[in-house]
Design a protein around this motif. Structure first.
Motif, PDB file in Angstrom:
ATOM      1  N   LEU A   1     -17.773  10.732   8.229  1.00  0.00           N
ATOM      2  CA  LEU A   1     -16.954   9.681   8.808  1.00  0.00           C
ATOM      3  C   LEU A   1     -15.520   9.817   8.311  1.00  0.00           C
ATOM      4  CD1 LEU A   1     -19.669   8.156   9.655  1.00  0.00           C
ATOM      5  CD2 LEU A   1     -18.269   6.121   9.445  1.00  0.00           C
ATOM      6  N   LYS A   2     -14.574   9.522   9.195  1.00  0.00           N
ATOM      7  CA  LYS A   2     -13.167   9.718   8.840  1.00  0.00           C
ATOM      8  C   LYS A   2     -12.410   8.413   8.640  1.00  0.00           C
ATOM      9  CE  LYS A   2     -13.203  14.245   9.122  1.00  0.00           C
ATOM     10  NZ  LYS A   2     -12.586  14.970  10.247  1.00  0.00           N
ATOM     11  N   ALA A   3     -12.947   7.279   9.141  1.00  0.00           N
ATOM     12  CA  ALA A   3     -12.167   6.041   9.069  1.00  0.00           C
ATOM     13  C   ALA A   3     -13.076   4.821   9.033  1.00  0.00           C
ATOM     14  CB  ALA A   3     -11.215   5.939  10.256  1.00  0.00           C
ATOM     15  N   GLN A   4     -12.566   3.769   8.396  1.00  0.00           N
ATOM     16  CA  GLN A   4     -13.207   2.457   8.414  1.00  0.00           C
ATOM     17  C   GLN A   4     -12.195   1.442   8.946  1.00  0.00           C
ATOM     18  OE1 GLN A   4     -15.041  -1.060   5.507  1.00  0.00           O
ATOM     19  NE2 GLN A   4     -14.339   0.854   4.597  1.00  0.00           N
ATOM     20  N   PHE A   5     -12.651   0.602   9.870  1.00  0.00           N
ATOM     21  CA  PHE A   5     -11.822  -0.456  10.425  1.00  0.00           C
ATOM     22  C   PHE A   5     -12.423  -1.807  10.052  1.00  0.00           C
ATOM     23  CE2 PHE A   5     -10.882   2.551  14.237  1.00  0.00           C
ATOM     24  CZ  PHE A   5     -10.051   3.309  13.428  1.00  0.00           C
ATOM     25  N   GLY A   6     -11.622  -2.841  10.155  1.00  0.00           N
ATOM     26  CA  GLY A   6     -12.129  -4.184   9.863  1.00  0.00           C
ATOM     27  C   GLY A   6     -11.050  -5.228  10.056  1.00  0.00           C
ATOM     28  N   GLY A   7     -11.444  -6.491   9.862  1.00  0.00           N
ATOM     29  CA  GLY A   7     -10.496  -7.591   9.923  1.00  0.00           C
ATOM     30  C   GLY A   7      -9.502  -7.495   8.776  1.00  0.00           C
ATOM     31  N   ASN A   8      -8.388  -8.183   8.915  1.00  0.00           N
ATOM     32  CA  ASN A   8      -7.332  -8.099   7.911  1.00  0.00           C
ATOM     33  C   ASN A   8      -7.779  -8.585   6.545  1.00  0.00           C
ATOM     34  OD1 ASN A   8      -4.687  -7.098   7.742  1.00  0.00           O
ATOM     35  ND2 ASN A   8      -3.842  -9.159   7.629  1.00  0.00           N
ATOM     36  N   ASP A   9      -8.805  -9.435   6.509  1.00  0.00           N
ATOM     37  CA  ASP A   9      -9.324  -9.925   5.225  1.00  0.00           C
ATOM     38  C   ASP A   9     -10.103  -8.842   4.476  1.00  0.00           C
ATOM     39  OD1 ASP A   9     -11.337  -9.900   7.119  1.00  0.00           O
ATOM     40  OD2 ASP A   9     -12.295 -11.738   6.420  1.00  0.00           O
ATOM     41  N   GLN A  10     -10.329  -7.691   5.120  1.00  0.00           N
ATOM     42  CA  GLN A  10     -11.081  -6.604   4.486  1.00  0.00           C
ATOM     43  C   GLN A  10     -10.183  -5.521   3.892  1.00  0.00           C
ATOM     44  OE1 GLN A  10     -14.526  -6.562   4.124  1.00  0.00           O
ATOM     45  NE2 GLN A  10     -14.139  -8.670   4.780  1.00  0.00           N
ATOM     46  N   TRP A  11      -8.878  -5.738   3.898  1.00  0.00           N
ATOM     47  CA  TRP A  11      -7.942  -4.699   3.464  1.00  0.00           C
ATOM     48  C   TRP A  11      -8.246  -4.204   2.053  1.00  0.00           C
ATOM     49  CZ3 TRP A  11      -5.046  -1.150   5.292  1.00  0.00           C
ATOM     50  CH2 TRP A  11      -3.974  -0.614   4.579  1.00  0.00           C
ATOM     51  N   SER A  12      -8.456  -5.101   1.111  1.00  0.00           N
ATOM     52  CA  SER A  12      -8.697  -4.693  -0.279  1.00  0.00           C
ATOM     53  C   SER A  12      -9.970  -3.857  -0.384  1.00  0.00           C
ATOM     54  CB  SER A  12      -8.810  -5.921  -1.182  1.00  0.00           C
ATOM     55  OG  SER A  12      -7.610  -6.653  -1.200  1.00  0.00           O
ATOM     56  N   ASN A  13     -11.020  -4.269   0.319  1.00  0.00           N
ATOM     57  CA  ASN A  13     -12.283  -3.533   0.272  1.00  0.00           C
ATOM     58  C   ASN A  13     -12.145  -2.147   0.899  1.00  0.00           C
ATOM     59  OD1 ASN A  13     -13.673  -5.708  -0.919  1.00  0.00           O
ATOM     60  ND2 ASN A  13     -14.123  -6.623   1.067  1.00  0.00           N
ATOM     61  N   ILE A  14     -11.398  -2.061   1.992  1.00  0.00           N
ATOM     62  CA  ILE A  14     -11.213  -0.775   2.667  1.00  0.00           C
ATOM     63  C   ILE A  14     -10.391   0.168   1.794  1.00  0.00           C
ATOM     64  CG2 ILE A  14     -10.103   0.343   4.645  1.00  0.00           C
ATOM     65  CD1 ILE A  14     -10.957  -2.094   6.323  1.00  0.00           C
TER      66      ILE A  14
END
Length: 445
Positions: A219-232
């Motif tokens: 996998l090359k990328a993870q996307f998510g809601g803006n509240d997930q920035w720290s986790n990503i």
């Protein structure tokens, strides 16, 4: 299976499409990711923790993103959080999530997968073949079938991980001081509400997900809601340290109105995507009744209308803007509930708005109440309106009643002390109308 129209955008790179729609908020390396998406078809993922047995409109934004990516040849990987769901994400929370049983988590994962099947055709023969997240030398998962999505469950590796091994191999890659500066933790600490060690582990688990999937099936990328920035960000850093792989993260704006408040709340709670929770009519009416200032954002983010049409519709003024809201309601309802349900909701709504007769429209939202509430002197209309969440307070209800803002079965009520009794019911049902747009049926149990 829904197909995005070919004329959705003039751009050839999905990154430009997402940017044009105003969906992208943050990206770890925008230039590099845009280049990657333009020259290579990648596998990417979005994670969904099964905190309920149904998806809501907040999840729908993520579904829209995956549909765009798939339209441009990329493979969506839907990660069901059977493992991370045992902990619960503290992001955006002021308190600890309720701990669910394993059976509940697994049931919710199955319900999520069933709902996702409305939007994606899955390669169900594709299975994660890692050994509890531990890399098997020489092993390589086969590529998913072209044009199909993949679903995996992180219980496959998280539940099998041994604590001491995980702490030694993964935990040593994290700096506690850096973690505490992350917004998802910092806000809790600043409010002096504390953070349990159980929740503190969540970031390491989500980062571990990214590392496992980057390592085991590229996998090359993870996307998510803006509240997930720290986790990503944590996942990007862990993958680089542990696997020497470069991966990317991108977040998207949460669906908020012009006042900055989250959209998707109804009198019944969340705006669920299941017709048994929220009827197609009520779903349609939610979008039909958005504020004028929110029309452009909703059309951009929740429909596949070309941007030229989005801009034309949202530029309408006065009563003409209602045509744009009708189209918004129809397009979003069609995506979620199908064309037939959307057409029925549209026709029912037009009956209400043209005749002013709520009883003429079928499938309006309804709630069940005990017959005993309306026996004898019954319940005051103001108190009933507050209970139905049509108003925020009794004083607001009294004011609206005196101004002629409420109707019962299409008859205006102006007495602030009006009592709703069994005599008001016809076939054990009444229709309460607030203003010109809001209708709710009360049905006796």
């Amino acid at each position: 299976m829904f197909q995005i129209p070919d004329n959705v955008s003039k751009y050839d790179n999905v990154f430009d499409v997402l940017q044009e729609r105003g969906l992208i908020e943050q990206c770890t390396n925008p230039e590099a990711l845009r280049d990657l998406l333009g020259r290579e078809k990648i596998k990417f993922y979005i994670g969904f923790d099964p905190t309920a047995d149904c998806l809501h409109v907040g999840h729908f934004i993520q579904i829209i993103i995956m549909l765009y990516m798939q339209k441009y040849g990329h493979t969506p990987v839907i990660l069901l959080g059977g493992g991370t769901g045992e902990v619960g994400d503290p992001s955006g929370r002021s308190d600890m999530r309720q701990v669910m049983t394993i059976d509940t988590i697994d049931d919710n994962c199955r319900a999520f997968k069933k709902l996702f099947e409305r939007f994606f055709e899955f390669d169900d023969e594709w299975k994660y073949e890692g050994n509890g997240g531990v890399y098997v030398p020489g092993h390589q998962n086969r590529e998913p079938l072209e044009g199909k999505a993949v679903s995996v469950n992180n219980a496959e590796w998280i539940r099998k991980a041994k604590y001491t091994e995980f702490a030694r191999e993964i935990g040593t890659q994290f700096n506690v001081n850096t973690m505490l500066r992350a917004e998802c933790f910092k806000s809790r600490m600043d409010r002096n509400e504390g953070l349990s060690f159980f929740e503190f582990c969540y970031m390491t688990l989500q980062a571990y997900d990214f590392m496992v999937m980057a390592r085991d099936f590229d996998l090359k990328a993870q996307f998510g809601g803006n509240d997930q920035w720290s986790n990503i960000i944590a996942g990007v850093n862990l993958t680089r340290k542990a696997c020497d792989k470069e991966v990317y993260g991108m977040t998207f704006g949460l669906l908020t109105n012009s006042e900055g408040k989250k959209m998707g709340k109804t009198a019944k709670g969340a705006l669920w995507l299941d017709e048994n929770r929220v009827s197609p009519y009520e779903f349609f009416q939610y979008w039909r009744n958005v504020n004028d200032a929110d029309v452009n954002k909703c059309l951009r983010m929740l429909t596949f209308l070309p941007m030229e049409e989005v801009n034309r519709l949202s530029a309408l003024e006065g009563s003409e803007i209602n045509k744009a809201k009708e189209i918004l309601g129809y397009e979003v309802t069609k995506l979620v509930h199908g064309e037939k349900a959307a057409q029925e909701a549209l026709e029912a709504s037009r009956k209400v708005f043209t005749s002013g007769n709520a009883a003429a429209a079928e499938n309006i939202p309804s709630v069940e109440m005990e017959r005993s509430v309306f026996e004898g002197e019954g319940i005051g209309l103001a108190a009933l309106a507050k209970e139905l969440k049509l108003v925020g307070s009794n004083s607001e209800a009294f004011r609206m009643i005196e101004q002629g803002g409420f109707r019962i079965n299409d008859e205006k009520v102006v007495d602030r002390k009006h009592q709703v009794t069994l005599e008001d019911f016809k076939d054990d049902k009444i229709i309460i109308q607030k203003g010109k747009k809001k209708f709710i049926a009360v049905v006796l149990k």
